[in-house]
Design an enzyme around this catalytic site. Structure first.
Site, short mmCIF file in Angstrom:
data_model
loop_
_atom_site.label_atom_id
_atom_site.label_comp_id
_atom_site.label_asym_id
_atom_site.label_seq_id
_atom_site.Cartn_x
_atom_site.Cartn_y
_atom_site.Cartn_z
N CYS A 1 0.87 -1.18 0.00
CA CYS A 1 0.00 0.00 0.00
C CYS A 1 0.90 1.23 0.00
CB CYS A 1 -0.92 0.01 1.21
SG CYS A 1 -2.03 1.45 1.24
N HIS B 1 -1.78 -5.08 -10.48
CA HIS B 1 -2.47 -3.95 -11.11
C HIS B 1 -2.67 -4.21 -12.61
CE1 HIS B 1 -2.34 -0.88 -7.86
NE2 HIS B 1 -1.37 -1.65 -7.43
N GLU C 1 -9.86 0.10 -6.45
CA GLU C 1 -8.93 -0.72 -5.69
C GLU C 1 -9.52 -2.08 -5.33
OE1 GLU C 1 -6.63 0.55 -2.48
OE2 GLU C 1 -6.51 2.66 -3.11
N CYS D 1 -4.32 6.11 -4.99
CA CYS D 1 -3.76 4.75 -4.83
C CYS D 1 -2.28 4.85 -5.18
CB CYS D 1 -4.47 3.77 -5.75
SG CYS D 1 -3.83 2.08 -5.63
N GLY E 1 -1.09 2.07 -7.38
CA GLY E 1 -1.68 2.28 -8.70
C GLY E 1 -0.92 3.32 -9.49
N1 LIG Z 1 -6.14 -2.19 -2.69
C1 LIG Z 1 -4.73 -2.57 -2.75
C2 LIG Z 1 -4.06 -2.26 -1.39
C3 LIG Z 1 -3.99 -0.76 -1.11
C4 LIG Z 1 -3.31 -0.01 -2.21
C5 LIG Z 1 -3.47 1.50 -2.20
N2 LIG Z 1 -4.29 2.05 -1.17
C6 LIG Z 1 -2.12 2.18 -2.26
O1 LIG Z 1 -1.96 3.31 -1.78
O2 LIG Z 1 -1.19 1.55 -2.85
C7 LIG Z 1 -4.62 -4.07 -3.03
O3 LIG Z 1 -5.57 -4.79 -2.72
O4 LIG Z 1 -3.58 -4.49 -3.54
#
Ligand SMILES: N[C@H](CCC[C@H](N)C(=O)O)C(=O)O
Length: 268
Positions: free
Chosen positions: A73, A150, A199, A208, A211
């Site tokens: 994250c 991703h 997400e 994100c 992302g």
């Molecule tokens: N939803 C993402 C985790 C949080 C990613 C996001 N909040 C960031 O800042 O990278 C996943 O399931 O891989």
């Protein structure tokens, strides 16, 4: 004895951070989901649990709002970086991260991206650049793993895509055995990307970090932009730098909103 937490966010992607380095906190899927619930819990996109590490300054565990534990994250990593010294190492399930901070920004070396189909992972062998797949008019995405999975679509205008409708469909497509984070990007103006993200396990978020990393890497590989690139998310901008063979470097803000107390046994 009350349990403490810190409410933080990175460009509006918000977290409940529990520092369990001195006293363990048992985290289950049900408890993480209950804490994250914005109506009956504290409310956050991700729950972040800090634990002792034998190989780094601390171990960071990340739970999406649906309770699922995940590998990375980016926005939370910048937030945790601001709780540590000027520079530190953070152990995560997605790999070891080097972080540093100044009075305004946090800097994270997110590790090297991975591109092989089995590293994303995909359910079958496939090229991960301009993939031969599509959903509702979104075609030829790139898949990148930056600690977490991703998929990145490049379109003329990221705001014109109904991501709230198509995101949940792609997230759970059988092509992605671990599900996937869905990124819709457009080249906004010279060397700047506009990005919207659905997400995995959290839905539409204000920002994100992983992302932004995955999208910047895909755009640099396609020569749509040059490194470093500014990624404009609904919550604000991140700057991402990368070149083949190097770790991805992300810079951006991190905000401590308030400190709180509760009793974790109330949840889940
Ligand atoms: N939803 C993402 C985790 C949080 C990613 C996001 N909040 C960031 O800042 O990278 C996943 O399931 O891989």
């Amino acid at each position: 004895m009350a349990d403490r937490f810190i409410k933080m966010h990175g460009l509006g992607n918000d977290f409940v951070v529990i520092d369990a380095r001195d006293a363990p906190v048992e985290m289950t899927r049900a408890r993480a989901r209950a804490i994250a619930d914005r109506h009956t819990g504290i409310g956050c996109d991700q729950l972040v649990l800090l634990e002792p590490s034998s190989v780094a300054d601390l171990k960071m565990r990340i739970f999406n709002a649906d309770g699922g534990e995940v590998e990375a994250c980016g926005n939370a990593t910048r937030c945790v970086a601001t709780l540590l010294g000027a520079s530190a190492q953070i152990e995560t399930a997605g790999g070891m991260l080097s972080v540093s901070r100044d009075d305004k920004q946090a800097h994270v070396a997110m590790g090297e991206p991975r591109f092989a189909w089995e590293q994303i992972p995909l359910a079958m062998p496939m090229a991960t650049e301009r993939m031969p797949v599509g959903w509702s008019g979104l075609e030829a995405p790139d898949a990148v793993n930056v600690g977490n999975p991703h998929i990145v679509f490049f379109v003329d205008n990221a705001d014109a895509v109904d991501l709230g409708l198509i995101g949940p469909e792609i997230e759970v497509d059988p092509l992605f055995p671990q599900r996937v984070n869905v990124n819709i990007a457009s080249v906004d103006r010279d060397n700047r990307l506009k990005l919207r993200v659905w997400e995995r396990g959290a839905g539409l978020t204000q920002a994100c970090g992983t992302g932004a990393c995955a999208t910047a890497v895909a755009a640099i590989r396609r020569k749509l932009v040059q490194s470093p690139v500014t990624v404009a998310l609904p919550g604000g901008d991140l700057v991402i730098a990368w070149a083949p063979g190097e770790p991805i470097r992300m810079t951006g803000p991190a905000t401590r909103v308030f400190d709180g107390e509760t009793d974790w046994s109330r949840f889940g």
